[in-house]
Each structure stands twice: as structure tokens, then as C-alpha cells.
Write a protein that holds these residues in place. Structure first.
Motif, short mmCIF file in Angstrom:
data_model
loop_
_atom_site.label_atom_id
_atom_site.label_comp_id
_atom_site.label_asym_id
_atom_site.label_seq_id
_atom_site.Cartn_x
_atom_site.Cartn_y
_atom_site.Cartn_z
N LEU A 20 4.06 0.67 2.20
CA LEU A 20 3.79 -0.16 3.38
C LEU A 20 3.29 -1.53 2.94
CD1 LEU A 20 1.78 2.46 5.48
CD2 LEU A 20 4.21 1.94 5.69
N GLU A 21 3.55 -2.51 3.77
CA GLU A 21 3.01 -3.85 3.56
C GLU A 21 2.08 -4.16 4.72
OE1 GLU A 21 5.25 -7.79 3.78
OE2 GLU A 21 5.25 -7.37 1.63
N VAL A 22 0.79 -4.39 4.38
CA VAL A 22 -0.25 -4.51 5.41
C VAL A 22 -0.98 -5.83 5.23
CG1 VAL A 22 -2.24 -3.38 6.48
CG2 VAL A 22 -0.51 -2.00 5.32
N ASP A 23 -1.25 -6.50 6.34
CA ASP A 23 -2.09 -7.68 6.33
C ASP A 23 -3.08 -7.58 7.50
OD1 ASP A 23 -0.39 -8.01 8.41
OD2 ASP A 23 0.15 -10.08 7.98
N GLY A 24 -4.08 -8.49 7.50
CA GLY A 24 -5.10 -8.38 8.54
C GLY A 24 -5.98 -9.60 8.61
N LEU A 25 -7.03 -9.47 9.40
CA LEU A 25 -8.02 -10.52 9.59
C LEU A 25 -9.41 -9.91 9.46
CD1 LEU A 25 -6.55 -12.31 12.74
CD2 LEU A 25 -6.42 -13.12 10.38
N VAL A 26 -10.30 -10.62 8.73
CA VAL A 26 -11.68 -10.16 8.59
C VAL A 26 -12.60 -11.21 9.21
CG1 VAL A 26 -11.88 -11.15 6.27
CG2 VAL A 26 -13.45 -9.35 6.98
N LEU A 37 -9.09 3.23 11.46
CA LEU A 37 -8.86 2.59 10.16
C LEU A 37 -9.63 1.26 10.08
CD1 LEU A 37 -7.34 2.60 7.45
CD2 LEU A 37 -5.42 1.51 8.61
N ASN A 38 -9.60 0.49 11.15
CA ASN A 38 -10.36 -0.77 11.18
C ASN A 38 -11.86 -0.52 11.02
OD1 ASN A 38 -8.03 -2.31 11.54
ND2 ASN A 38 -8.18 -2.22 13.77
N ILE A 89 -5.79 3.36 3.56
CA ILE A 89 -4.41 3.72 3.93
C ILE A 89 -3.90 4.86 3.07
CG2 ILE A 89 -2.03 2.87 3.88
CD1 ILE A 89 -3.00 0.28 5.04
N GLY A 90 -4.35 4.91 1.81
CA GLY A 90 -3.95 6.02 0.95
C GLY A 90 -4.44 7.37 1.43
N LYS A 91 -5.41 7.40 2.36
CA LYS A 91 -5.92 8.66 2.91
C LYS A 91 -5.15 9.12 4.15
CE LYS A 91 -10.63 7.44 1.47
NZ LYS A 91 -12.01 7.19 1.96
N LEU A 92 -4.25 8.27 4.66
CA LEU A 92 -3.53 8.57 5.90
C LEU A 92 -2.04 8.66 5.64
CD1 LEU A 92 -5.36 6.07 8.29
CD2 LEU A 92 -5.88 8.48 7.95
N CYS A 129 0.86 -1.19 0.00
CA CYS A 129 0.00 0.00 0.00
C CYS A 129 0.89 1.24 0.00
CB CYS A 129 -0.91 0.01 1.22
SG CYS A 129 -1.99 -1.42 1.38
N ILE A 130 0.34 2.33 -0.51
CA ILE A 130 1.03 3.61 -0.55
C ILE A 130 0.25 4.59 0.33
CG2 ILE A 130 1.90 5.48 -1.98
CD1 ILE A 130 3.27 2.83 -2.49
N SER A 131 0.92 5.16 1.31
CA SER A 131 0.27 6.09 2.22
C SER A 131 0.15 7.48 1.59
CB SER A 131 1.05 6.19 3.54
OG SER A 131 2.34 6.72 3.30
N LYS A 132 -0.47 8.37 2.30
CA LYS A 132 -0.70 9.73 1.80
C LYS A 132 0.59 10.47 1.53
CE LYS A 132 -3.30 13.91 2.95
NZ LYS A 132 -4.17 14.56 3.98
#
Length: 317
Positions: free
Chosen positions: A80-86, A134-135, A119-122, A72-75
Motif C-alpha cells: 500500500l501507498e499511504v500519506d497523511g497529515l499530522v 488507525l489514526n 498498518i503492518g498489524k492490519l 507499507c505492507i499490510s498484515k
């Protein structure tokens, strides 16, 4: 016997397709001749063999799907490299079966795109400090888009936010510079406090010294005053005693003798201490000197006696 066995197997086959038990944690989507018929809830149900069939089985418990890491590319243009759980749950078995081909894969892909957009907004610092908001934003966007799929997105959690190595190196330098800055500020504040304490100490020392000098002068002045008073009282008492002695019989002769003795003692001291001997030119006049001293003594005695008499008369009056 063979025919009987076939009949028994056929009966069991019919019963297997006729009776259906849905577990508590599932819902089953039933199709009749390829067309949606009903969604069966947990329990015991009857089906028409060869006409009804279970097309889909959905787990109604909350599911956890792992969102793979993505770039991802921030503002502020930081990679950045981002991972998560849904976390999601099937709410409508019919929509989950016919609304989308695979709701799990669709939810993961939607979470990735939504996360990349948010993430592009921050900025980089905001991605770490605003993780909760963000979550919430990601959950809100995914839930809105997944409503036609018959699922409910309960929450989303970001596991890791990893900047690139170059960014990490830059951040480490920035943190090191910030630590040096804080250390220098702390040292400067400590030196400032030390100088203030030192100046306060010197100021207090000067005040104490001046107070001591002041008290010393006051004490010396009081001592000098007391000394002068004592000497004055002693001289006054001595004069009183002398005047009383002169008023007695033989007082003048005693005074005359005392003056002569003092004169002789002083002349002896002068002759012993002086480098040049001093001798009166006319020793014959020494007798006249003593006679003059005697007359002076008589005059002083008469004056002292008259003064004492006047003072006594004044006191009585």
C-alpha cells in the motif's frame, strides 16, 4: 554632522537590542552569552544589548505538516501507498529548541514509521474500515515519543490509502465476481418467489374449481330433489283428482274411453315408426281386449272408491 549621524544610529541600534516586542502568536527563547536564559511570552520586554539575544522563535499556533506518501505492507502482505497529515503544537519553547534539532522533520519521520508499523498489524480490508482507530493509534504513539520535544501531537489524518496496480486489478476482479454473485442470488430469489407465487396461484385455482364443482353438485342435487318433490306432488294430486272423478257418475265409462284412446294412439305410433308392420294375428280378439280393459277399469274404480271412502271415514273419525 557625520559624527552626530553615527551617534543617532548607535542609539537606535542600542534601543533595537534593548527593547523586544514578542507577538501574540510566538514565544522567543533568549540566550545570554550563549546560554539559555528565559522563554519570553508575548508582550514587551527589555534585553541587555550585546549580552542577550533571541536564539529561537516558535509559533504557538497549531501547525499542519504534510506526511509524504510511503510504501507499507499490510498484515496480509499487500503493498500500500499511504500519506497523511499530522497536526501538532509547540507546548514548551525550551524543549522545542534544545530537545531536538528540528521537531517538524522529526514529527513527520516519526509519523511515517509509526504509520508503517500500525498498518503492518492490519489486513487490507481493515485499513479501510478501521481508519479512525488507525489514526488514534498513530497519534498515541507519536505523542508518547514526542513528549521530550516540547510539542503536542493533536491528531493524525490519513489522506489516501492506495494499493498497487496489481492489487487494484485483483480487487476489481473480486468486486466484479461479488457483483455477479449478488446478481445470481437476486435472480435465484426472484425465480424462487415466482415459482412459489405460481404454485400458490395453481393451488388457489384448484381450490376454487373444487369449491365450484361442489356447489354445482349441491345445486343440482337440490334441483333434482325439488323436481322429484314437485313431480311426486303432481302425481299425488293427479291420483286424487282421478279417484274423485271415478267416484262420480260416469267416471268408469270415461276412464275406459280414455284407456282405449291411449291404446289406439300407441298402436298407431308403433305402426308408423316400426320398419316391420306388426298386426295382431286375431283381430277378432280386439273386442275381447277392450272388454277385458273395461272390466279392469271397473275393478280399479271400485277399489279406488272403497279406498277413498275408507279414507274419508277415517278422517271423520
Amino acid at each position: 554632522m557625520f559624527v552626530f549621524t553615527l551617534v543617532i544610529l548607535f542609539v537606535f541600534f542600542i534601543l533595537y537590542n534593548l527593547l523586544l516586542i514578542v507577538p501574540m502568536r510566538e514565544v522567543n527563547v533568549i540566550e545570554r552569552l550563549g546560554k539559555f536564559r528565559v522563554v519570553l511570552q508575548p508582550g514587551f520586554h527589555f534585553l541587555i544589548p550585546f549580552f542577550d539575544r533571541v536564539a529561537y522563535r516558535h509559533d504557538t499556533r497549531e501547525e499542519v505538516l504534510d506526511v509524504p506518501p510511503q510504501s507499507c505492507i499490510s498484515k496480509d502482505n499487500t503493498q500500500l501507498e499511504v500519506d497523511g497529515l499530522v497536526y501538532l503544537k509547540v507546548m514548551d519553547g525550551r524543549l522545542a529548541s534544545y530537545g531536538i534539532e528540528n521537531y517538524r522533520r522529526a514529527a513527520v519521520n516519526l509519523a511515517q514509521t509509526t504509520m508503517r508499523s500500525e498498518i503492518g498489524k492490519l489486513s487490507l480490508s481493515e485499513t479501510f474500515s478501521e481508519r479512525d482507530s488507525l489514526n488514534e493509534s498513530i497519534v498515541r504513539e507519536i505523542d508518547k515519543a514526542s513528549d521530550p520535544w516540547g510539542i503536542k501531537v493533536l491528531r493524525y489524518e490519513i489522506k489516501n490509502i492506495t494499493p498497487s496496480r496489481k492489487v487494484i486489478h485483483t480487487l476489481e476482479k473480486q468486486m466484479e465476481a461479488e457483483r455477479r454473485k449478488r446478481a445470481e442470488i437476486t435472480l435465484a430469489n426472484a425465480e424462487k418467489a415466482a415459482m412459489i407465487n405460481l404454485s400458490e396461484g395453481e393451488r388457489q385455482e384448484a381450490i376454487n374449481l373444487s369449491e365450484g364443482q361442489k356447489q354445482k353438485r349441491i345445486n343440482e342435487a337440490k334441483g333434482t330433489a325439488q323436481e322429484i318433490a314437485i313431480v311426486a306432488r303432481a302425481k299425488a294430486e293427479a291420483m286424487t283428482l282421478v279417484s274423485q272423478a271415478l267416484a262420480l257418475e260416469g267416471g268408469n265409462e270415461a276412464m275406459n274411453m280414455q284407456l282405449k284412446e291411449q291404446f289406439i294412439v300407441q298402436i298407431g305410433k308403433i305402426l308408423n315408426d316400426a320398419d316391420i308392420s306388426v298386426v295382431p294375428a286375431e283381430l277378432a280378439k280386439l273386442e275381447g281386449f277392450f272388454e277385458g280393459m273395461e272390466q279392469v277399469t271397473k275393478q280399479v274404480g271400485s277399489q279406488v272408491g272403497s279406498n277413498s271412502t275408507a279414507s274419508v271415514t277415517g278422517g271423520r273419525s
